[in-house]
Design a protein around this motif. Sequence first.
Motif, PDB file in Angstrom:
ATOM      1  N   LEU A   1     -35.855 -24.351 -10.758  1.00 29.86           N
ATOM      2  CA  LEU A   1     -36.658 -23.484 -10.768  1.00 29.86           C
ATOM      3  C   LEU A   1     -37.287 -23.243  -9.479  1.00 29.86           C
ATOM      4  N   GLY A   2     -38.038 -24.160  -8.848  1.00 32.06           N
ATOM      5  CA  GLY A   2     -38.880 -24.151  -7.802  1.00 32.06           C
ATOM      6  C   GLY A   2     -38.331 -23.662  -6.650  1.00 32.06           C
ATOM      7  N   ALA A   3     -36.912 -24.189  -6.579  1.00 29.56           N
ATOM      8  CA  ALA A   3     -36.229 -23.724  -5.299  1.00 29.56           C
ATOM      9  C   ALA A   3     -35.877 -22.204  -5.378  1.00 29.56           C
TER      10      ALA A   3
ATOM     11  N   ASN B   1     -41.329 -14.743  -6.520  1.00 32.01           N
ATOM     12  CA  ASN B   1     -41.340 -14.695  -7.855  1.00 32.01           C
ATOM     13  C   ASN B   1     -40.319 -14.701  -8.829  1.00 32.01           C
ATOM     14  N   TYR B   2     -40.556 -15.513 -10.116  1.00 32.46           N
ATOM     15  CA  TYR B   2     -39.312 -15.113 -10.728  1.00 32.46           C
ATOM     16  C   TYR B   2     -39.923 -15.002 -12.233  1.00 32.46           C
TER      17      TYR B   2
ATOM     18  N   VAL C   1     -32.896 -26.018   0.162  1.00 38.12           N
ATOM     19  CA  VAL C   1     -34.166 -26.753   0.067  1.00 38.12           C
ATOM     20  C   VAL C   1     -33.577 -28.175   0.196  1.00 38.12           C
TER      21      VAL C   1
ATOM     22  N   GLY D   1     -35.156 -29.598  -9.763  1.00 40.37           N
ATOM     23  CA  GLY D   1     -35.981 -28.614  -8.747  1.00 40.37           C
ATOM     24  C   GLY D   1     -35.384 -27.355  -8.812  1.00 40.37           C
TER      25      GLY D   1
ATOM     26  N   GLY E   1     -38.066 -20.119  -5.345  1.00 34.59           N
ATOM     27  CA  GLY E   1     -39.085 -19.499  -4.257  1.00 34.59           C
ATOM     28  C   GLY E   1     -38.583 -19.484  -2.953  1.00 34.59           C
ATOM     29  N   GLY E   2     -37.501 -19.968  -2.657  1.00 35.55           N
ATOM     30  CA  GLY E   2     -36.926 -19.795  -1.484  1.00 35.55           C
ATOM     31  C   GLY E   2     -36.076 -18.351  -1.233  1.00 35.55           C
TER      32      GLY E   2
ATOM     33  N   SER F   1     -40.105 -29.865 -16.297  1.00 37.85           N
ATOM     34  CA  SER F   1     -41.498 -29.964 -15.464  1.00 37.85           C
ATOM     35  C   SER F   1     -42.297 -31.117 -15.838  1.00 37.85           C
TER      36      SER F   1
END
Lengths: 432, 475
Positions: B325-327, B334-335, B262, B323, B329-330, B134
């Motif tokens: 963790l963000g991915a 929630n994780y 993504v 990227g 979201g697809g 991050s």
Amino acid sequence: MVQPFAGFTGRDAPAESDLYRCVHCGLCLSSCPTYVETALEMESPRGRLALMKAVNEGRVEITPRIVSHWEACLQCRACEAVCPSGVPYGRIMERTRSQVRAAGLQSRELKRFSRFFLNSALPNPRRLRMGANLIRLYQRLGIQKLVRLSHLLYLLPGGIGKLESQLPPLSKRFFGPSDAVHPAQGAKKMTVALLSGCVMPLMQGPTMEATVRVLTRNGCDVMVPQGQGCCGALNTHAGDLENARAMARTNIDSLMGAGVERIITSSAGCGSSMKEYAELLKDDPEHRNKAIRFSGMTQDVTEFLVGLPFQVPTATVNRRITFQDPCHLAHAQRITAAPRTILNSIPGVELVEMENSSLCCGGAGIYSSVQPALSQRLLKRKMDSITATDTQEVITANPGCMLQVEMGFKSQGTNGRVRHVVDILDEAYGLE
Amino acid sequence: MDFKRFLKDLQGIVGAENVVYHSDDLLVFEYDGSVDRGMPEAVVFPNSTQEVSRVIALSHKAGVPVVGRGTGTGLSGGAIAPPGGIQVAFPRMNHILEVDTENRLALVEPGVINLNLDTHVRKFGLRYAPDPSSQKACSLGGNIAENAGGPHCLAYGTTTNHVLGMEVVLEDGAVVNLGSLARETVGYDLRGVFTGSEGTFGIATKIAVRLLPVPEAVRTFLGIFPDVETACTAVSTVIEHGIVPAALEMIDALTIQAVQKVTDAGYPDDAGAVLLIELEGLQDEVDEIGDEVEAALWETGASQVRTAEAAAEREQLWVGRKGALGALGGIAPNYFLVDGVVPRTQLAPVLGRVADVSRKYNIPIANVFHAGDGNLHPCLLFDERQPGALDRIVEAGTEVLQICVDAGGTLTGEHGVGLEKKEQMPLVFSEDDMAAMVLVRDAFAPDNSMNPGKIFPDGKKHTPHAHPPAHGMPA
Ligand SMILES: Cc1cc2nc3c(=O)[nH]c(=O)nc-3n(C[C@H](O)[C@H](O)[C@H](O)COP(=O)(O)OP(=O)(O)OC[C@H]3O[C@@H](n4cnc5c(N)ncnc54)[C@H](O)[C@@H]3O)c2cc1C
Ligand code: SF4
Ligand code: SF4
């Protein structure tokens, strides 16, 4: 969960599958111009999305305060480009704005602006042109009253209503659609239709003409068909999806004529909007499939030229320049290499990169008019980056950016100039 | 307490524009990067140590708990305000105060973003080594509070190995200095105790960090494997060769799918696992060891190996990891990330047991983690809007943690205990252990008014729904 409030409603509500893609990781914060400027979570992509989720969940109603955070968003989509989760922020915000609009909760400035410009002038090319003729008259004769009458001041960036003296000059010649076909020079490679657009042919007529010359020079028959109008981007951004859909249908019907292989625009904002007609009209039984084809055929002029590929100019243009990435080219269309490829191909041109070239200049369509304060702060930041490159010429690829940076030079009192990628390419060809 | 009066006083200290208290605005301060939620009563943006000190002294007198907030990327709910509490956030205290290139150190304010510090000092041929995934967003204040790690901490150690000292405001407003700019501390290493204290000891207002020279050569390897087990063997093989890579990261099949949805990170669709290995050092070293690493990857069954040395190409290989963790979201909204650590040799069997938990609860679990130091990150995917989902996730997460502990590991590698794992503390610590820890905290914050309700189990079930602010009022 208790839902004290109604949340988003109707068919243009932001899709939950879009909204809940955001995992609030924060990786978008540092790319967001309004967060960079204010350092406030409310003015960040993550914060704006959180407010949408809260409304969607019925935890709060849409309040003027919440609207103010949404309206402070430039819709530059820098967040979308860096989001590792692929949150389609642009369309989420467009739909959110349509909700705000439907509820009549837009800010006063936006409402005022919408009434004349979005609802009346843009969907109506003839009316827009008449207004522009009035302004040009004003600029020739200095009849200030006419301007106030025409309301066209809202066309211009930076709260310029108060700065009439800084009104950017309209083009001596307006550009516009016609029945003529501009024939390819040499062997013909392709037939393309060019979007004339709304403001650009009035403010940047010469750039439109340069676009035609560059395209014909590269073997394209260029048509600028009659009947086309504004792309609808500004309406879409303001959440006026109904007008935007009507405008999209008009353009699909007029631009996708017989034999046309590509639809080209030299405005990054229009290109981004036309590439998204498919999304805009996805529930329109008659136009849905045409819209998909239309969006697939649309290309930004720089993207198109590099793909052709274009003829590398042989004449030398000895000049140091810098390039400003238009948000709707870099973030919405993810095109950053093509304009640079063209610029670097011109003998003698020295491209000096500015810092944060893809951080919004604050122009952002009507943003500069409805959010003058934040817009000016971003412009100041942009002008500082430009000044640091020690170049006198800024090249970009979008009419709004051109106007905004011109404003920046004016208010600095320096005489830098701003041009489009095709302007300098056209100049190089012209010297051969 | 008269809350209106309290707000006025806060405004008097930091300026009206630097206090957020409208309930609409507070909605964006109820979250961090985790699944926890909680609305503060107000958020304050101080400009200086003096302001921080006065804000904290005032709150202490008023009996209002205070929690620091960096940029809210934390993954254990550390920055979530306790009921009735306020947040002190540092977007205005984001200056790099000094870079001493000769002694290779920097003095920064807590709001400085990790990557901004690194980018800044690279101009001088230096770097700030700890690089949480991050790093583009997280603050150094948050980093020291969580003792953040990152891919490159395998070779260089976590945040605590790079912090020399800090200026801290204690709960009564007193300002103290911990550690020193000299590398050796005389007496107790209070700097070390503060690092990782999750905001419960006090608020750091200045931080001195160590900088390292930028290595002469860097080479990145991307190995594609048919499955996680094979990739785990490759990890062991590399380490058995006596190689200490700068970074050694693993991404599993589910995460690969999410990432590829993504951005095209260049991972084949059918890849079972991806290993990212980075070597740093002198050119000769990197060349020589690089050949060994490459051979080891092929030997252990990689189906593809790619390498890069130029910065832009290396960046490309890292895109998917950064990227990841963000991915997720697809795939799910929630994780719930479990930050368990296990001995490296146990990686493969533990991941197998984690997969069992996934099947048992019918919860998809994606793995993306620091393989080199055995720091797992199983991400339990769910949708918080589904009734009961969170409870089941917490239950399954606890089971995963139990697996890590049984394998000889522990609860958290780098994200801290916070709200999220406090009830699991007894899995590794006895009552006496925890009582001893509380004594240490009491030495700093005897009234427990700094970030209370974190780290130690209090029997309060982990129920992360938002509580409305008691005093929210229109501005
Ligand atoms: C996508 C993603 C990837 C991540 N990758 C990693 C990783 O690789 N390694 C890793 O270690 N972590 C990682 N994290 C977790 C997180 O980024 C770190 O814990 C980071 O250190 C938090 O910093 P922050 O500024 O966001 O702090 P916040 O979340 O705002 O706060 C975290 C804690 O720090 C305290 N705090 C903040 N400022 C101060 C201060 N000045 N003084 C005292 N206490 C303070 C808060 O009270 C809170 O307890 C990741 C998070 C995300 C979302
Ligand atoms: S929009 Fe994307 S980058 Fe920003 S917080 Fe949400 S998931 Fe993260
Ligand atoms: S569109 Fe631009 S201004 Fe709006 S939230 Fe995203 S990055 Fe920020």
